[in-house]
Design an enzyme around this catalytic site. Structure first.
Site, PDB file in Angstrom:
ATOM      1  N   GLU A  24       0.830  -1.202   0.000  1.00  0.00           N
ATOM      2  CA  GLU A  24       0.000   0.000   0.000  1.00  0.00           C
ATOM      3  C   GLU A  24       0.863   1.250   0.000  1.00  0.00           C
ATOM      4  O   GLU A  24       0.568   2.228  -0.696  1.00  0.00           O
ATOM      5  CB  GLU A  24      -0.905   0.022   1.241  1.00  0.00           C
ATOM      6  CG  GLU A  24      -1.936  -1.081   1.273  1.00  0.00           C
ATOM      7  CD  GLU A  24      -2.686  -1.100   2.590  1.00  0.00           C
ATOM      8  OE1 GLU A  24      -3.933  -1.100   2.530  1.00  0.00           O
ATOM      9  OE2 GLU A  24      -2.049  -1.104   3.662  1.00  0.00           O
ATOM     10  N   TYR A  56     -15.159  26.270  -1.984  1.00  0.00           N
ATOM     11  CA  TYR A  56     -15.028  24.821  -2.160  1.00  0.00           C
ATOM     12  C   TYR A  56     -13.784  24.471  -2.949  1.00  0.00           C
ATOM     13  O   TYR A  56     -13.236  23.382  -2.798  1.00  0.00           O
ATOM     14  CB  TYR A  56     -16.282  24.188  -2.765  1.00  0.00           C
ATOM     15  CG  TYR A  56     -16.750  24.751  -4.073  1.00  0.00           C
ATOM     16  CD1 TYR A  56     -16.159  24.397  -5.266  1.00  0.00           C
ATOM     17  CD2 TYR A  56     -17.821  25.640  -4.116  1.00  0.00           C
ATOM     18  CE1 TYR A  56     -16.597  24.906  -6.469  1.00  0.00           C
ATOM     19  CE2 TYR A  56     -18.273  26.155  -5.313  1.00  0.00           C
ATOM     20  CZ  TYR A  56     -17.648  25.789  -6.489  1.00  0.00           C
ATOM     21  OH  TYR A  56     -18.088  26.298  -7.676  1.00  0.00           O
ATOM     22  N   LEU A  75      -6.594   5.026   8.419  1.00  0.00           N
ATOM     23  CA  LEU A  75      -7.626   5.925   7.887  1.00  0.00           C
ATOM     24  C   LEU A  75      -8.040   6.951   8.945  1.00  0.00           C
ATOM     25  O   LEU A  75      -8.356   8.093   8.611  1.00  0.00           O
ATOM     26  CB  LEU A  75      -8.845   5.125   7.447  1.00  0.00           C
ATOM     27  CG  LEU A  75      -8.675   4.204   6.243  1.00  0.00           C
ATOM     28  CD1 LEU A  75      -9.969   3.445   5.986  1.00  0.00           C
ATOM     29  CD2 LEU A  75      -8.257   4.986   5.020  1.00  0.00           C
ATOM     30  N   LYS A 101     -11.954   3.357   1.507  1.00  0.00           N
ATOM     31  CA  LYS A 101     -10.879   2.598   0.869  1.00  0.00           C
ATOM     32  C   LYS A 101     -11.545   1.425   0.146  1.00  0.00           C
ATOM     33  O   LYS A 101     -11.879   0.427   0.772  1.00  0.00           O
ATOM     34  CB  LYS A 101      -9.920   2.128   1.965  1.00  0.00           C
ATOM     35  CG  LYS A 101      -8.672   1.478   1.513  1.00  0.00           C
ATOM     36  CD  LYS A 101      -7.824   1.196   2.756  1.00  0.00           C
ATOM     37  CE  LYS A 101      -6.533   0.540   2.406  1.00  0.00           C
ATOM     38  NZ  LYS A 101      -5.712   0.307   3.612  1.00  0.00           N
TER      39      LYS A 101
END
Length: 130
Positions: A24, A56, A75, A101
Site C-alpha cells: 500500500e 469549495y 484511515l 478505501k
C-alpha cells in the site's frame, strides 16, 4: 438551526500511499472522500461575494494535499489530518470527513472500508455587518 449551513464536497477521489502494508505504501491505491463543513454562510448569502467566505475550491485543494502528499498508516489519522487542515485554514463550526478505501485486502467482498471523523471548530464566515 440545529446544524446550520454546510459546504459539501462528495465523491472526491485521490491516489494515495496510505496503509499499514508495504504494498500500500509503495504502490498506493484509490481513496474516496466525502466532506461536510458546517459554518454560518449568511454573509456570502447576503453579499453574493466570494471574498470572506469558504471556497469549495480551496477546501478541495486542502483535502487533495493531505490525501496525495502525506503518508499515514491509518484511515483514522488521515481523517484527522483532513479535519485539521480545514480547521487551520477556516474557522468552521464542524468538519465531518468520510474516507473510503474501496480496495481492501480483507479476504471477503465488500464495497469499501472507511471511517468518518468529526471535529469541532470555532465558527465560520463572518457576517457583513459584524
Amino acid at each position: 438551526m440545529p446544524d446550520g449551513d454546510r459546504l459539501i464536497l462528495s465523491g472526491m477521489q485521490f491516489w494515495g500511499k496510505h496503509g499499514l502494508f508495504q504494498e500500500e505504501q509503495r504502490y498506493g491505491q484509490r481513496f474516496e472522500v466525502d466532506l461536510v463543513v458546517f459554518c454560518d454562510m449568511t454573509g456570502p448569502c447576503l453579499t453574493d461575494q466570494l471574498s470572506g467566505t469558504l471556497s469549495y475550491v480551496t477546501v478541495y485543494e486542502l483535502v487533495r494535499k493531505v490525501m496525495t502528499e502525506e503518508r499515514h498508516n491509518l484511515l483514522q489519522r488521515l481523517g484527522q489530518r483532513v479535519c485539521e487542515a480545514i480547521l487551520e485554514a477556516h474557522p468552521a463550526r464542524r468538519v465531518e470527513v468520510t474516507i473510503k478505501k474501496p480496495a481492501v485486502a480483507i479476504g471477503g467482498v465488500l464495497g469499501y472500508a472507511g471511517v468518518t471523523i468529526v471535529r469541532e471548530g470555532p465558527g465560520c464566515c463572518p457576517r457583513p455587518d459584524a
